[in-house]
Design an enzyme around this catalytic site. Structure first.
Site, PDB file in Angstrom:
ATOM      1  N   GLU A  55       0.831  -1.212   0.000  1.00 30.99           N
ATOM      2  CA  GLU A  55       0.000   0.000   0.000  1.00 30.99           C
ATOM      3  C   GLU A  55       0.861   1.255   0.000  1.00 30.99           C
ATOM      4  O   GLU A  55       2.027   1.218   0.358  1.00 30.99           O
ATOM      5  CB  GLU A  55      -0.938   0.014   1.206  1.00 30.99           C
ATOM      6  CG  GLU A  55      -0.343  -0.440   2.532  1.00 30.99           C
ATOM      7  CD  GLU A  55       0.814   0.362   3.041  1.00 30.99           C
ATOM      8  OE1 GLU A  55       0.764   1.614   2.925  1.00 30.99           O
ATOM      9  OE2 GLU A  55       1.778  -0.226   3.557  1.00 30.99           O
ATOM     10  N   GLU A  69       4.469  -0.527   1.664  1.00 35.67           N
ATOM     11  CA  GLU A  69       4.604  -0.793   0.226  1.00 35.67           C
ATOM     12  C   GLU A  69       4.503  -2.273  -0.120  1.00 35.67           C
ATOM     13  O   GLU A  69       4.493  -2.628  -1.300  1.00 35.67           O
ATOM     14  CB  GLU A  69       5.931  -0.248  -0.334  1.00 35.67           C
ATOM     15  CG  GLU A  69       6.149   1.232  -0.172  1.00 35.67           C
ATOM     16  CD  GLU A  69       7.473   1.698  -0.745  1.00 35.67           C
ATOM     17  OE1 GLU A  69       8.205   0.876  -1.357  1.00 35.67           O
ATOM     18  OE2 GLU A  69       7.812   2.887  -0.580  1.00 35.67           O
TER      19      GLU A  69
END
Length: 356
Positions: free
Chosen positions: A178, A323
């Site tokens: 994310e 991430e």
């Protein structure tokens, strides 16, 4: 929350992984040319993979990492030292291949896709970008719910659809990352409401706020939780997601449910990704049967969230980047666990004497 569409209701109906092969899988692990238990956590992971695939020769083909990005209205309340524009800037960095997650996916041979779930910016077309924003960021949940019911349904379905697309291409192991300035605030509120833990145990420094910034962030989230008080002893997880979540978190929630429904091996990343899993597990507890937890993040609250899920993380590397980086680093280890179960010789097959 009232009933969802038949499509989403089916998504929430996840069967527990079968235990029919458990004894056979343990035997297959124990007769490899090694002392029993000597491969440590990899033996536990191999057993889980074998159970998910119902096979003593599992294959984790076409590993994939889906990175969902979205902006959060709560950033306007001063919860992050970074401006909201950084979300879009990092998405462009992902598309150029310059972020940590790009590097780790390349190193691990992992397919990577970036999904614009709801960034407050426009992006040029790119082969690695799926541009399906629900809106240009959520509302500020200090004052109102982050998203509407319709937006929540759209995000859940969109996240599920991305998993279906990758499974159709042969993916059997998948992870979710994310990007979204302000998303540790959303995750902290989700965690507090769904676990009942004190807010102080859920709120961390995120992208690196100082002590004054942490105090301000905590005060903002206290106000937000007071604005949307819990109803009953067991808050509805999807109401909670609509109230405090981000579009990237909602899409990840749908992605977790779809991946479990399809019997994929799911590699769980850090604090934000785990908050989406927390929602998914409250909706359909069997989703946890399909998960391997990559690592314990250094973000405040992640270890407690893992404990709430009964999770045993593989790694402790002091990461707090997000991430999907921890999941990407763990995927080669998980591949190795599947490979030893599939390929390692047995005592009998190798002509090696077993214990007397």
């Amino acid at each position: 929350m009232t009933a969802f569409s038949p499509l989403l209701a089916e998504l929430f109906d996840i069967a527990a992984s079968s235990t029919a092969m458990d004894a056979a899988l343990q035997h297959a692990i124990d007769i490899k040319t090694k002392p029993p238990g000597s491969l440590g956590a990899l033996e536990r992971v191999a057993h889980r993979i074998g159970r998910i695939q119902q096979s003593a020769t599992p294959e984790l083909t076409r590993p994939a990492m889906l990175v969902f990005a979205g902006d959060h209205g709560v950033v306007a309340a001063g919860v992050s030292p970074y401006p909201q524009a950084v979300t879009a800037q990092m998405v462009l960095n992902f598309l150029r291949g310059g972020a940590a997650i790009n590097v780790f996916c390349r190193a691990g041979g992992i397919e990577m896709e970036v999904i614009n779930a709801g960034v407050a910016a426009d992006f040029p077309a790119h082969a690695s970008l799926v541009d399906i924003p629900v809106a240009r960021g959520t509302q500020n949940f200090v004052d109102m719910p982050a998203m509407t019911r319709e937006q929540l349904e759209t995000a859940l379905a969109a996240g599920a659809a991305r998993v279906v697309a990758h499974a159709s291409r042969g993916t059997r192991m998948i992870g979710f990352g994310e990007m979204g300035i302000g998303n540790t605030s959303a995750a902290a509120c989700l965690m507090q409401r769904l676990t009942g833990l004190p807010l102080a145990d859920c709120v961390g420094r995120g992208t690196g706020v100082d002590d004054a910034g942490l105090a301000r962030k905590t005060a903002v989230l206290e106000r937000a939780l007071a604005t949307h008080p819990a109803t009953g002893d067991t808050p509805d997880p999807l109401d909670t997601l609509a109230t405090f979540g981000g579009f990237e978190i909602a899409m990840m929630t749908g992605a977790y449910l779809a991946a479990a429904k399809l019997g994929l091996v799911i590699v769980v990343d850090g604090f934000i990704s785990t908050s989406a899993l927390l929602v998914a597990a409250r909706v359909a507890p069997a989703v946890l049967d399909y998960c391997v937890f990559a690592h314990a993040s250094d973000e405040t609250g992640h270890r407690a969230m893992l404990d709430a899920l009964g999770a045993e993380p593989l790694l402790q590397l002091g990461l707090r980047l997000g991430e999907g980086t921890g999941a990407a680093l763990a995927m080669p280890l998980i591949q190795a666990a599947a490979a030893f179960l599939r390929e390692m010789a047995t005592f009998e097959g190798a002509g090696v004497s077993d214990r007397e």
